[in-house]
Design a protein around this motif. Sequence first.
Motif, short mmCIF file in Angstrom:
data_model
loop_
_atom_site.label_atom_id
_atom_site.label_comp_id
_atom_site.label_asym_id
_atom_site.label_seq_id
_atom_site.Cartn_x
_atom_site.Cartn_y
_atom_site.Cartn_z
N VAL A 21 4.27 -4.82 1.46
CA VAL A 21 3.86 -5.71 2.55
C VAL A 21 4.34 -7.13 2.26
N GLU A 64 -9.57 -16.68 5.00
CA GLU A 64 -10.12 -17.00 6.31
C GLU A 64 -11.65 -17.12 6.25
N ASP A 123 1.40 -15.29 10.99
CA ASP A 123 1.00 -14.31 12.01
C ASP A 123 0.06 -13.27 11.45
N SER A 124 -0.72 -12.70 12.36
CA SER A 124 -1.58 -11.59 12.00
C SER A 124 -0.71 -10.43 11.50
N GLY A 125 -1.10 -9.84 10.40
CA GLY A 125 -0.35 -8.72 9.85
C GLY A 125 0.85 -9.11 9.01
N SER A 126 1.03 -10.40 8.77
CA SER A 126 2.22 -10.84 8.01
C SER A 126 2.05 -10.64 6.51
N GLY A 127 0.80 -10.42 6.04
CA GLY A 127 0.60 -10.13 4.62
C GLY A 127 -0.26 -11.13 3.86
N LYS A 128 -0.95 -12.02 4.57
CA LYS A 128 -1.73 -13.07 3.89
C LYS A 128 -2.87 -12.49 3.05
N THR A 129 -3.62 -11.56 3.65
CA THR A 129 -4.74 -10.96 2.90
C THR A 129 -4.22 -10.15 1.72
N THR A 130 -3.11 -9.48 1.93
CA THR A 130 -2.51 -8.70 0.83
C THR A 130 -2.12 -9.63 -0.31
N TYR A 170 0.86 -1.18 0.00
CA TYR A 170 0.00 0.00 0.00
C TYR A 170 0.90 1.24 0.00
N HIS A 219 -6.07 -19.66 9.92
CA HIS A 219 -5.28 -19.87 11.14
C HIS A 219 -5.57 -21.24 11.74
N1 LIG Z 1 -5.76 -1.20 2.76
C1 LIG Z 1 -4.61 -1.09 3.43
N2 LIG Z 1 -3.93 0.09 3.45
C2 LIG Z 1 -2.76 0.20 4.11
N3 LIG Z 1 -2.18 -0.81 4.80
C3 LIG Z 1 -2.82 -1.98 4.82
C4 LIG Z 1 -4.06 -2.19 4.16
N4 LIG Z 1 -4.45 -3.48 4.35
C5 LIG Z 1 -3.49 -4.04 5.12
N5 LIG Z 1 -2.51 -3.15 5.40
C6 LIG Z 1 -1.30 -3.41 6.20
O1 LIG Z 1 -0.58 -4.47 5.58
C7 LIG Z 1 -0.02 -5.33 6.56
C8 LIG Z 1 -0.44 -6.77 6.27
O2 LIG Z 1 -1.87 -6.87 6.39
P1 LIG Z 1 -2.67 -8.15 5.89
O3 LIG Z 1 -4.12 -7.88 6.11
O4 LIG Z 1 -2.21 -8.52 4.55
O5 LIG Z 1 -2.14 -9.25 6.94
P2 LIG Z 1 -2.73 -10.68 7.34
O6 LIG Z 1 -1.57 -11.59 7.41
O7 LIG Z 1 -3.83 -11.06 6.41
O8 LIG Z 1 -3.32 -10.41 8.78
P3 LIG Z 1 -4.56 -11.10 9.57
O9 LIG Z 1 -4.16 -12.53 9.84
O10 LIG Z 1 -4.64 -10.27 10.82
O11 LIG Z 1 -5.78 -10.98 8.68
C9 LIG Z 1 -0.47 -4.82 7.92
O12 LIG Z 1 0.59 -4.09 8.49
C10 LIG Z 1 -1.63 -3.93 7.59
O13 LIG Z 1 -1.73 -2.88 8.51
#
Ligand SMILES: Nc1ncnc2c1ncn2[C@@H]1O[C@H](COP(=O)(O)OP(=O)(O)OP(=O)(O)O)[C@@H](O)[C@H]1O
Length: 211
Positions: free
Chosen positions: A16, A153, A35-42, A11, A183
Amino acid sequence: MLVADSVTAGYRAGAVIREVDLQVAPGEIVGITGDSGSGKTTLARTMAGLVAPSGGTVTVDGRSPRRARGTIAMVFQSPRAATNPHFTIARIITEPTTISRTPPPDLTELAATVGLTPDLLTRRPHALSDGQLQRACLARALAQSPRYLILDEPTAMLDAATTATIIRLVMHRTDLGTLLISHDQPLLTAACTRILTMHEGTLKTHPESPH
Ligand SMILES: Nc1ncnc2c1ncn2[C@@H]1O[C@H](COP(=O)(O)OP(=O)(O)OP(=O)(O)O)[C@@H](O)[C@H]1O
């Protein structure tokens, strides 16, 4: 094949995920945990063509995700955030095929496949449980007859029966390549052909991966 080739994405604040390589073949269920915030959704959003990579490429059977629209379907973690509260369930499920002007699904058959009774099709999201609404989101994804399914998820906070329905359906579709973010380690172990771990934006093979 759904392929990420050295993909970097994120972003405004920066990358990420970094130089991620990933392949999902039809018939495979590739699990991703981490881990949460590791970038999976991205990663999921980038594979679906919703986030543009700043480096590397994503291809879907050799084409860009934009050109391959309809080939990939995604189910998000929160079915409430992913559905229009004003639409009926029938309209929610048929919306993508209406937009793409592709043949509409047999709604009754599709509802039965995901375990929804036909009376729910005329209701709006507020009148369904989270589990029922997530089943509708899965029906919407399957209605597009995708070749690849990205599940971010999809079973978080859902009951065991809904989780089992979703996973059983995906496991029976040997023509479908699935990316399953979760998870839930027992779920990943039961369902996946491979499991990877996301750590600070990079992917590694999970120690409990079948391969
Ligand atoms: N739309 C966005 N704009 C800016 N930063 C974002 C956005 N979406 C996610 N992030 C940041 O990107 C990083 C990774 O987020 P992401 O959602 O990909 O992690 P995740 O592994 O899926 O977490 P979770 O298990 O908590 O869902 C985080 O630091 C988050 O704050």
